[in-house]
Every structure is written in structure tokens, then in C-alpha cells.
Design an enzyme around this catalytic site. Structure first.
Site, short mmCIF file in Angstrom:
data_model
loop_
_atom_site.label_atom_id
_atom_site.label_comp_id
_atom_site.label_asym_id
_atom_site.label_seq_id
_atom_site.Cartn_x
_atom_site.Cartn_y
_atom_site.Cartn_z
CE LYS A 1 -4.38 -1.43 0.80
NZ LYS A 1 -5.80 -0.78 -0.11
CB SER B 1 -0.66 -7.82 -1.06
OG SER B 1 -2.16 -8.62 -0.18
#
Length: 417
Positions: free
Chosen positions: A66, A315
Site C-alpha cells: 500500500k 500483498s
């Protein structure tokens, strides 16, 4: 019931996001985020029948991809906006990535979180420089308050996924993967709001037009799946993959993904849990639930990936330690290495000793014993004992159960699901 086919076009809508947007983001954030490795997994390849390549985004400073999108969006702001500061609604990785890079760049960052947010997440965000405002009981209420403060304080709102600058930054994940391993022919993309999949899909199609792009959502939160496939599956529940548990997918991202994805898969909670445990056991790497959905999709659908060179994004790696312990213990239970047996006994001296002797004969370790005399269907002179035990594998466990039953005991295996 057969699922409707996803309508596929040859390329994403360039007016919304272009490969050059992603390349520009890569130049902008170069040296300011970790260029994480893309590594081959020999063992996972053997298990799945596909050639598995893993992108370790859990090795970023904030342990998630992110921060790529957050940094790109911050760097594209005008100086006047940077000086006033930015605001976001997030209880997860976007909050930490934005706070960390905002602090580095001297940009004040305010994060609105629901009051129900675990304190560890509040503390993690504050530790990297973010100012946390707790408001509302749900994310929607926190989001509404953030938009209110945006107007009142003259701040710039940075959306966690429905923003082209954010998506462009996330797309650098695929750019690095295909630079490192050009032969990857399939990318498995975690989808929540769609920012990561949008950015990665855009640049991947430009580099390799024939690449297969497979979106993955948690079965409990099929919001983007419903939108793109025209289904009405229920959305909601307590998913391990909280990082992609989005009730309302992005408007911008959904337009791009409708044109770029080749297929869309859903994965169960059990599959996410076992894949998370497998990554820790095989690759010695810790991922959060959302970071395990790619591997879960490949394991659940071997026919779609057999013989292909598959890129999977790990992720993020932000998971609560108590939750991690639960996941690992439940995985041991599913594999038959950890079990709880309910055994009916007579309430007399030596009864437990005789049962323990059978465990000893099978070399199964007893971890904990609990007697129950009141809440049982057995006669008054009977009791139920629950024995938690550790076996080598499910075969050893079932051999033990078989021996106990042949000895005349009523035995029930307590299931995890």
C-alpha cells in the site's frame, strides 16, 4: 448454477489509467520503497502443478504494498496541498503507508478510524507519524467523518484504492515482477477495492498483451465479483482477509477491471487459512489473510494454472499474533496433527489410566484432559472426557481412534468447522 462469463476486452481503458502512469510512478518512488524480490518456489510449484513465483510485498517497511500508491499520490500533490495536509479513512495498511511516507515528506497526515479498530493498529499508525481520529462504529461512519474533515480543514482526501495516482503506484508491483521474471504468463491479483489489480493489470497488459490476469476475492466479500459478473452473492462476514474485505468496490477501478481481467475466482476461509499456514511452513514468510488469497486460488483451481508460470503477490504481512496462533492451530487440527477427542468412560478408578495406555501404545501425545460429569447424555455413573492430543499425521490419529472403539469406547472427533 453456472456463473455468467466475464466480458473481456483486449486492453484496459487507457483514459482511466495508462502504462505510462505506472512507469511514471515507478520513476517517482524509486529508491523510496523497497524493491521487493520475486522468487521461485520449488516446493509450492510441486504442490500446485504450476510454476510459482512469489512477490514478497510483505517485506516493505510497513509490511504491505500500500505504501507504493500512497507515496505516488503524495508526491503528485501541489506544494500548497502538501502544506495543508492529507486525510484518509483506513484501519489498515493504507493508514500506515500514508502516515509513514507523509511524515518522511513533511506532509501532515490525519487518519480517521472506527472506534472499534484494534488498539495495535492505532498505535502502529501513530508510531509512523500519523494523527489518528477515532470516529464512528463502522468504516462507513469513519469515511463520512473523514470527508467532513476534508472540507472543514481544507485537507486533501487520499482514497485507499479508487484513485488513479494510488493505483498507478500499486501497479509498480507488476512492473518489477515482469522485469525480474519476463516469462511469467499469469498474474493472480488480490481484489478488494481494486487498486492493486487495476495498476498491476494495466502495466502487465502493456508489457505482455497475452498475459492472463486472474482476480481473487474472499468468498465472504464478493463485491467486485458481483459487480463484474452480475451475480448477487451475499457480502459480509468475519473474514481472515480483512485487507480485501470491501463492501463497495471502486468506481474507477471497476471500470478498468471489467476490461482487463480474464477470470475472477472466490476462495473460502478454510483455503485462505491453510494457504497462510503453508506459506509460513514452506517459505518461512508471514502474510496476512489478504496476502494468502493468491496461493489459495491456485491451490483450489489446479486445472486453471497447471503448467503455467504464475506470479502471486504476497500483498502484506500485518496480522495480529493471537489470530495467527489460532490460524496455525486450526491448520494443525485440519491436517490431523492436533485433535480433540470426546470419549465416554465409566466413573471408576483406573478408567482414565486404561485410555491413556491406548494413547501410549500409538505414541500419540496427550496435551490436555478435561472431565465432564454433568452435561452428558451418559448414565449417572458415566462421564465424558475430552482429550486434546498431538499425532504425527491423520493416519496415526485415526489408527488411535480405531483402537479405542475396538476397546469398547464411544469416541467422537471434535471438528474444527
Amino acid at each position: 448454477m453456472e456463473q455468467p462469463e466475464l466480458q473481456i476486452a483486449t486492453a484496459p481503458e487507457r483514459a482511466l489509467l495508462t502504462a505510462e502512469d505506472v512507469r511514471g510512478a515507478a520513476r517517482r518512488i524509486s529508491g523510496k520503497v523497497v524493491r521487493t524480490p520475486t522468487m521461485h518456489s520449488k516446493t509450492l510449484s510441486a504442490i500446485t502443478g504450476a510454476d510459482i513465483w512469489l512477490k514478497f510485498e510483505n517485506l516493505q517497511f510497513t509490511a504491505a504494498y500500500k505504501e507504493r500508491g500512497a507515496l505516488n499520490a503524495l508526491m503528485l500533490l501541489e506544494d500548497s496541498r502538501k502544506a495543508r495536509g492529507v486525510i484518509a479513512a483506513s484501519a489498515g495498511n493504507h493508514a500506515q503507508g500514508l502516515s509513514y511516507h507523509g511524515t518522511r515528506l513533511g506532509v501532515p497526515v490525519t487518519i480517521v478510524m472506527p472506534r472499534t479498530t484494534p488498539m495495535v493498529k492505532v498505535m502502529q499508525t501513530e508510531s509512523v507519524g500519523g494523527k489518528v481520529v477515532l470516529e464512528g462504529e463502522t468504516f462507513d461512519e469513519a469515511y463520512a467523518h473523514a470527508r467532513k474533515l476534508e472540507t472543514e480543514l481544507g485537507l486533501t482526501f487520499l482514497h485507499p484504492f479508487d484513485d488513479p495516482h494510488v493505483a498507478a503506484g500499486q501497479g509498480t508491483v507488476a512492473l518489477e515482477m515482469l522485469e525480474d521474471v519476463p516469462e511469467i504468463d499469469t498474474l493472480v491479483l488480490p481484489v478488494g477495492g481494486g487498486g492493486l489489480a487495476t495498476g498491476m493489470g494495466t502495466i502487465a497488459r502493456e508489457i505482455r498483451p497475452d498475459i492472463r490476469l486472474i482476480g481473487v476475492e474472499a468468498q465472504l466479500y464478493p463485491s467486485m465479483f458481483n459487480l463484474l459478473k452480475g451475480t448477487r452473492l451475499p457480502v459480509g462476514g468475519d473474514t481472515l482477509a480483512e485487507g480485501i474485505a470491501v463492501a463497495e468496490p471502486g468506481h474507477f477501478t471497476s471500470k478498468v477491471l471489467k476490461e482487463s481481467l480474464d477470470d475472477f475466482l472466490l476462495v473460502s476461509e478454510a483455503s485462505i487459512e491453510s494457504s497462510l499456514a503453508l506459506l509460513l511452513q514452506i517459505e518461512k514468510t508471514l502474510v496476512e489473510g489478504a496476502g494468502a488469497v493468491g496461493l489459495a486460488a491456485v491451490r483450489d483451481n489446479p486445472e486453471l494454472f497447471a503448467g503455467r508460470k504464475v506470479g502471486i503477490v504476497l500483498s502484506g504481512g500485518n496480522i495480529d499474533t493471537r489470530l495467527l496462533a489460532n490460524v496455525l492451530l486450526r491448520d494443525l487440527a485440519r491436517s490431523g496433527r492436533l485433535a480433540r477427542l470426546k470419549i465416554g468412560l465409566q466413573d471408576r478408578a483406573g478408567a482414565l489410566f486404561k485410555v491413556a495406555k491406548v494413547f501410549h501404545e500409538h505414541n500419540v501425545n496427550i496435551i490436555e484432559v478435561f472431565h465432564q460429569r454433568i452435561f452428558t447424555h451418559l448414565p449417572a455413573k458415566g462421564l465424558v472426557t475430552e482429550i486434546e492430543c498431538e499425532a504425527r499425521d491423520s493416519a496415526q490419529l485415526h489408527a488411535l481412534i480405531g483402537s479405542l472403539r475396538r476397546e469398547g469406547y464411544e469416541v467422537k472427533l471434535v471438528e474444527t468447522e
